[in-house]
Design an enzyme around this catalytic site. Structure first.
Site, mmCIF file in Angstrom:
data_model
loop_
_atom_site.group_PDB
_atom_site.id
_atom_site.type_symbol
_atom_site.label_atom_id
_atom_site.label_comp_id
_atom_site.label_asym_id
_atom_site.label_seq_id
_atom_site.Cartn_x
_atom_site.Cartn_y
_atom_site.Cartn_z
ATOM 1 N N TYR A 2 66.634 25.795 57.492
ATOM 2 C CA TYR A 2 66.819 24.347 57.620
ATOM 3 C C TYR A 2 68.181 23.902 57.119
ATOM 4 O O TYR A 2 68.751 24.480 56.198
ATOM 5 C CB TYR A 2 65.723 23.592 56.856
ATOM 6 N N ASP A 39 63.381 24.320 47.215
ATOM 7 C CA ASP A 39 64.737 24.716 47.591
ATOM 8 C C ASP A 39 65.730 24.693 46.449
ATOM 9 O O ASP A 39 66.776 25.343 46.533
ATOM 10 C CB ASP A 39 65.223 23.837 48.741
#
Length: 753
Positions: A461, A376
């Site tokens: 997320y 990420d």
């Protein structure tokens, strides 16, 4: 009026005055209701913490103007730049070397020059590459130097660059052009002409260095809902490695367990009746699987936490103080939150505490899901920390702070109110005891904690990043996961890789592994690592020698080298692991801070994997290495798109150097295995989905420092528990009559989308 009457009235007046004076004197000993009290500064903050401060919007603009005028090459704004052009990718502050900073902070040395790190994508060169420049001094840049080779040992190949928004837009245009070649199939399978379908990227992009081939998963899109739960079974592989967009191609198509050469091939198979099609209806907004819109009207408001007399913490620029604690905070646009110079009672405990990476690795029987290993940091953990919702993401009365960033644009952007700071009442005693023998008394202290929080949305997320500071000198770091699960289209033996959570939706299993850097300086920079654990020893009782006692025995061990201090994931850690100082406390024990990891991590990628070295930090739940200026981070954002030849491989940090009386860094991995289930629909909840670690004083002090807290409560059988002057809890009834001033609710979090 008679004299007797006058004397009676005079006496009553004197009695009334006396009573009022007594009441006023009594109230003076208690806090004045509704009076805002500013926290006392426990140390002088003269702007020293600005050495760690993020770039201001004005500094970013100055750096952009300098680069545009001094590089001698054309620069196109990244939001418009083609892969064959040059652009400024992103900026960050260049934190000076630690030795230089400490000379400034601790020894009266000169303030280090303020500099920026500028990352540029040079696509319009004979050898396209990624270049990193340090630009300074700020606020008026006058020089730059290329640090790429010094940092990485060579040039950074161009194919390792993260995918830009412009590149995604071109890919989406290509996919939708290709979808038009299968109109009959799309109508039959998905009740769609293709315009209402959205794509989700996967990563990494291929199987070898130089590849830039990405699987994109297609979903039904319904505005205001999470499309991640509505896969249609169609996935496409796009080759976007060429510098010229016109040469990009769709290489492969997957549908419902079968692979095709193109969308035209898919259409022909369908027309010929050789393709099994699952006929989906266009989902409706009021019944779609991913809707999180309220299903009931609002009820009565819940409890509200507020400060009776204003915040007890202080924030000045990037510097926070709170009941003995002080630290500087910031945000890297890629790797997210970072803290520096964390001190308790004026003594530095941690020089740097920073998030390094968040890995999400998936399983599926669909190509997109089975090949996904999101790193990420390459997407932008800090950049995508959006505005926090007052009263839900953080307490309503928290302090909210704006963060600025510059990424894929020449103009700084501001994520308003994207970081919050608040004091939190945990509704739990930090310590307490009720004595019912010998003497009768009660002593305790509420577990109030200072929290600094930000929340990143990484595609589906949402990660809640918390850093907490306790009254006993302990620090706590915690991450909660929420948001939407990622899903695959359910077909074949799909439930070997997760659970069915919708009519055609497979919640795919995955691991979340999070990595942190903790540069502890416990009573100075010269630290060692010590483990303590228990064993049982079997001894004869010394008073009769006739019976055997199983006696717990303390086993202490100094770990001398890095190889000894690299603890594999999923292998039990020693129960006590501490950074120890050479200096003892009053009782002769080394002043220490203990690292306590709370994690339920899944299995690490096998070391036989061709991409494992790019995430080799995940081999270890804890690894302690000697601090080196040339090892500032455990990974690189360039690892995502070339994990087969990682730009930074953490495994190389561990080379069995001595770690006795050295400046050391703890690298900590926490995480959990997530097997999605029905209750993850529509969103994963934070309950049970949090991991982290503590940094706890261990013989660092001579006693628990929280005994000095002004919040301490002590009651005895010989005192009046209701006396406000002796018991701060007795003051609450009068102080609570002050209703908090709540600012009007405002949310502008959609401004930068």
């Amino acid at each position: 009026m008679s004299l007797k009457t006058v004397l009676i009235l005079l006496g009553l007046a004197l009695a009334t005055i006396f009573a009022l004076v007594c009441v006023l004197l009594t109230r003076e000993r208690s806090p004045r209701s509704c009076q805002h009290l500013f926290p006392e500064h426990e140390e002088t903050e003269d702007g020293q913490s600005l050495v760690f401060a993020d770039l201001t919007a004005e500094e970013m603009s100055q750096v952009v103007r300098y680069l545009q005028g001094h590089l001698g090459v054309p620069l196109v704004e990244a939001s418009r730049a083609k892969p064959s052009e040059n652009c400024i990718a992103w900026l960050d502050v260049q934190v000076p070397a630690k030795a230089e900073v400490l000379r400034f902070l601790d020894s009266g040395g000169a303030r280090p020059p303020r500099e920026a790190l500028a990352v540029l994508y040079f696509g319009k060169q004979a050898e396209p590459n990624i270049t990193e420049l340090v630009v300074g001094p700020l606020p008026r840049p006058a020089y730059h130097r290329d640090v790429t080779v010094h940092k990485y040992g060579g040039k950074v190949p161009y194919h390792r660059r993260p995918v830009t928004g412009r590149e995604y837009a071109e890919i989406n245009a290509l996919i939708h052009r290709e979808l038009k070649k299968a109109p009959l199939f799309l109508t039959a399978c998905c009740d769609s002409d293709g315009t209402d379908l959205v794509t989700l990227t996967t990563a990494p992009r291929g199987f070898k260095s130089g590849d830039r081939l990405t699987w994109f998963v297609l979903f039904h899109n319904v505005a205001g809902t999470g499309y991640y739960l509505s896969p249609i079974g169609l996935e496409v592989l796009v080759d976007h490695g060429d510098l010229h967009v016109s040469r990009w191609q769709l290489r492969k198509v997957f549908y419902n367990g079968r692979y095709f050469a193109s969308t035209g091939d898919l259409e022909r198979e369908f027309v010929a009746g050789a393709l099994e099609v699952v006929r989906l209806k266009q989902p409706q907004a009021d019944a779609v699987l991913g809707s999180i819109k309220p299903r009931r009207p609002p009820g009565p408001p819940g409890p509200l936490q507020f400060e009776l007399q204003g915040p007890r913490y202080s924030i000045r620029n990037n510097h926070v103080t709170f009941q003995g604690w002080s630290f500087a905070f910031g945000m890297n646009p890629n790797t997210g939150p970072r803290l520096f110079d964390i001190r308790y009672r004026g003594e530095r405990i941690v020089y740097e505490l920073s998030l390094q990476e968040a890995l999400a690795l998936y399983g599926s029987n669909c190509p997109g899901g089975m090949s996904t290993r999101y790193l990420d940091g390459s997407f932008g953990i800090g950049r995508f920390a959006y505005e926090l919702v007052r009263g839900l993401d953080c307490p309503y009365t928290a302090t909210y702070v704006h963060r600025h960033y510059l990424a894929e644009t020449d103009t700084p952007k501001t994520n308003q109110n994207s970081l919050c700071i608040f004091e939190h009442d945990s509704a739990l005693p930090l310590r307490r005891h009720f004595s019912d023998s010998q003497s009768f008394y009660y002593g305790g202290l509420r577990r109030n904690v200072l929290v600094i929080r930000t929340i990143s949305t990484l595609i589906n997320y949402d990660y809640i990043w918390d850093f907490m500071f306790h009254a006993n000198g302990a620090m706590e770091v915690r991450v909660h996961a929420t948001g939407y699960i990622s899903s695959s289209f359910l077909h074949g033996r799909g439930t070997d890789y997760g659970n069915r959570v919708g009519p055609h939706t497979l919640g795919t299993m995955h691991i979340h592994h999070i990595h942190y850097k903790v540069d502890l300086d416990v009573d100075g920079q010269q630290n060692s690592l010590e483990s303590q654990d228990m064993e049982y020893e079997f001894v004869r009782d010394p008073w009769s020698a006739q019976n055997t006692i199983e006696r717990p025995h303390l086993r202490r061990e100094r770990l001398e080298r890095e190889d000894e201090a690299a603890f594999p994931l999923n292998v039990p850690l020693p129960r006590y692991l501490s950074f120890v100082s050479p200096n003892p406390n009053k009782w002769g024990h080394p002043r220490s801070y203990r690292i306590q990891v709370i994690s339920f991590a899944g299995k690490h990628l096998p070391t036989s994997s061709s991409m494992e070295r790019s995430v080799s930090w995940g081999r270890y739940q804890l690894a302690v290495t000697r601090r080196k200026e040339e090892e500032p981070t455990s990974t690189s954002i360039y690892n995502q798109n070339d994990p087969w030849t990682p730009t930074v491989a953490f495994a190389d940090f561990i080379n069995n150097e001595t770690i006795t009386n050295q400046d050391l860094v703890a690298w900590i991995t926490v995480g959990f295995l997530h097997i999605p289930h029905a209750e993850d629909i529509p969103n994963t909840v934070t309950v049970g989905n949090s991991v982290g670690f503590f940094l706890r004083p261990y013989n660092y002090f001579n006693e628990d420092p929280s005994v000095d807290s002004a919040d301490s409560v002590y009651l005895s059988s010989e005192q009046d528990a209701g006396a406000c002057g002796d018991n701060p809890l007795a003051c609450l009834s009068s102080a609570a009559t002050c209703a908090p001033h709540l600012p009007p609710f405002h949310f502008g979090g959609f401004l930068n989308l």
